[in-house]
Design a protein around this motif. Structure first.
Motif, PDB file in Angstrom:
ATOM      1  N   UNK A 164       0.812  -1.204   0.000  1.00  0.00           N
ATOM      2  CA  UNK A 164       0.000   0.000   0.000  1.00  0.00           C
ATOM      3  C   UNK A 164       0.849   1.259   0.000  1.00  0.00           C
ATOM      4  N   UNK A 165       1.931   1.253   0.793  1.00  0.00           N
ATOM      5  CA  UNK A 165       2.836   2.398   0.839  1.00  0.00           C
ATOM      6  C   UNK A 165       3.546   2.586  -0.497  1.00  0.00           C
ATOM      7  N   UNK A 166       3.932   1.491  -1.122  1.00  0.00           N
ATOM      8  CA  UNK A 166       4.605   1.548  -2.428  1.00  0.00           C
ATOM      9  C   UNK A 166       3.683   2.157  -3.488  1.00  0.00           C
ATOM     10  N   UNK A 167       2.424   1.688  -3.514  1.00  0.00           N
ATOM     11  CA  UNK A 167       1.457   2.217  -4.493  1.00  0.00           C
ATOM     12  C   UNK A 167       1.205   3.706  -4.260  1.00  0.00           C
ATOM     13  N   UNK A 168       1.112   4.117  -2.987  1.00  0.00           N
ATOM     14  CA  UNK A 168       0.873   5.522  -2.672  1.00  0.00           C
ATOM     15  C   UNK A 168       2.066   6.384  -3.121  1.00  0.00           C
ATOM     16  N   UNK A 169       3.276   5.837  -2.975  1.00  0.00           N
ATOM     17  CA  UNK A 169       4.473   6.570  -3.417  1.00  0.00           C
ATOM     18  C   UNK A 169       4.426   6.810  -4.924  1.00  0.00           C
ATOM     19  N   UNK A 170       3.982   5.825  -5.694  1.00  0.00           N
ATOM     20  CA  UNK A 170       3.883   5.989  -7.146  1.00  0.00           C
ATOM     21  C   UNK A 170       2.860   7.052  -7.508  1.00  0.00           C
ATOM     22  N   UNK A 171       1.750   7.098  -6.755  1.00  0.00           N
ATOM     23  CA  UNK A 171       0.725   8.092  -6.998  1.00  0.00           C
ATOM     24  C   UNK A 171       1.262   9.490  -6.734  1.00  0.00           C
ATOM     25  N   UNK A 172       2.011   9.656  -5.648  1.00  0.00           N
ATOM     26  CA  UNK A 172       2.581  10.950  -5.300  1.00  0.00           C
ATOM     27  C   UNK A 172       3.581  11.415  -6.356  1.00  0.00           C
ATOM     28  N   UNK A 173       4.355  10.502  -6.865  1.00  0.00           N
ATOM     29  CA  UNK A 173       5.338  10.869  -7.886  1.00  0.00           C
ATOM     30  C   UNK A 173       4.665  11.246  -9.204  1.00  0.00           C
ATOM     31  N   UNK A 174       3.546  10.622  -9.476  1.00  0.00           N
ATOM     32  CA  UNK A 174       2.854  10.898 -10.738  1.00  0.00           C
ATOM     33  C   UNK A 174       2.039  12.187 -10.701  1.00  0.00           C
ATOM     34  N   UNK A 175       1.773  12.658  -9.508  1.00  0.00           N
ATOM     35  CA  UNK A 175       0.928  13.851  -9.354  1.00  0.00           C
ATOM     36  C   UNK A 175       1.654  15.116  -9.801  1.00  0.00           C
TER      37      UNK A 175
END
Length: 352
Positions: free
Chosen positions: A341-352
């Motif tokens: 879950x933390x890994x997926x959230x990190x990808x979302x933050x980077x893509x934002x």
């Protein structure tokens, strides 16, 4: 009891990998419950062994059997940096062979049909202070001994109509008084470890004449139990010696006493092996339920946190029964999900 608060807090203890705080739980719930409400829950009425029985009773009734086992043991959790009080004080740790500052938990675990469920507990408190004549240092003591508390927990289990045949304990609870209480007063059987210097007579005549021999000076036949009379006991017992090899290659000897005269060496040693279940329970308590990870300073809030940790491990045992995964496998599964879950959230933050 506020069951909703307890369920939330115990689930939080199961999933947290850091310190368990009221603020941390409030943030986890996005502020739906304030940290003040959680703090009031921990500082409210103190939960006891009676409250634990209410939590576990239904599950116990589903797994109990006539050959159920009560396992008595205590554990010490070090708390070196906390302020000393009646609960957090100096206790002797048998594992380390010295006194350490921390919390001493006396636990009664019920094992039946593959399930291991805590059914009673006591937190050792030392409210009385005195001056040691030899060292001239202030020390603390309790108004009741652990052996008295052990006997009280067994009595409570019988009053709760818990079905069991055996009581298992290590050498620290193998007093003649405890044995008499279990066998003569409560009509239950016990298997306990003994120190090598315990005195025994091999006949009733020798016992009456007070001709005793140390356990480690007897002539033993391998994998054979013998009948004997322990000094201080009014009834005969079965005695067994088990030689085992440690992980480091060294050998050790375990002396066992059993109140059931019909029991032979195999039954005594096999049954006593189940005492290890309480060690697994204590390990899970400390590793998987944030037992030592509360910053609470008062005796009451610490005690309620510890109660919640015990309930959290019980709830994990319920999952173990239904999911066929041990406590550590369950925690590993939760940890893997959290990392993902933390890994997926990190990808979302980077893509934002």
């Amino acid at each position: 009891m506020n069951q909703t608060r307890l369920d939330l807090y115990t689930d939080y203890l199961t999933v947290t990998f850091g310190y368990a705080t009221a603020t941390g739980l409030s943030q986890l719930l996005d502020g739906e419950i304030s940290h003040d409400a959680i703090s009031r829950f921990l500082s409210g009425d103190e939960y006891t062994s009676k409250d634990l029985w209410k939590q576990v009773k239904k599950t116990v009734r589903e797994v109990e059997s006539a050959d159920g086992i009560l396992i008595i043991d205590d554990t010490v959790q070090e708390k070196p940096y906390m302020d000393e009080n009646d609960l957090i004080c100096w206790h002797y740790d048998h594992c380390k062979g010295r006194n350490i500052k921390g919390i001493n938990l006396l636990n009664c675990l019920y094992h039946s049909n593959g399930a291991s469920i805590p059914v009673a507990f006591e937190l050792i408190r030392k409210p009385f202070r005195f001056c040691d004549i030899n060292t001239r240092q202030e020390k603390r003591c309790s108004d009741v001994t652990k052996n008295e508390q052990m006997r009280s927990m067994i009595d409570t289990c019988i009053q709760n109509q818990l079905t069991f045949s055996w009581v298992l304990s290590d050498i620290w609870f193998a007093s003649a008084e405890n044995m008499e209480h279990i066998k003569e007063k409560r009509q239950k059987d016990f298997i306990m470890a003994l120190k090598s210097n315990r005195l025994v007579a091999l006949s009733e005549v020798d016992s009456k004449a007070k001709r005793y021999t140390r356990l480690d000076q007897l002539v033993w036949t391998e994998q054979k139990a013998i009948k004997g009379w322990l000094k201080g006991l009014t009834f005969p017992v079965k005695l067994a010696r088990q030689v085992f090899t440690n992980k480091d290659g060294s050998s050790g000897i375990l002396y066992l006493v059993c109140s059931r005269l019909a029991a032979e060496w195999d039954e005594i040693t096999t049954t006593y092996q189940k005492r290890w279940k309480v060690e697994v329970f204590h390990k899970s308590l400390k590793s998987n339920a944030a037992f030592a990870k509360s910053p609470a300073h008062t005796a009451k809030t610490q005690a309620n946190h510890l109660f919640a940790s015990i309930v959290a491990v019980f709830k994990m045992e319920c999952l173990t029964i239904s999911k066929h995964l041990n406590h550590f496998a369950l925690r590993s599964k939760l940890y893997a999900k959290a990392i993902r879950g933390a890994f997926d959230e990190l990808q979302v933050l980077r893509a934002a």
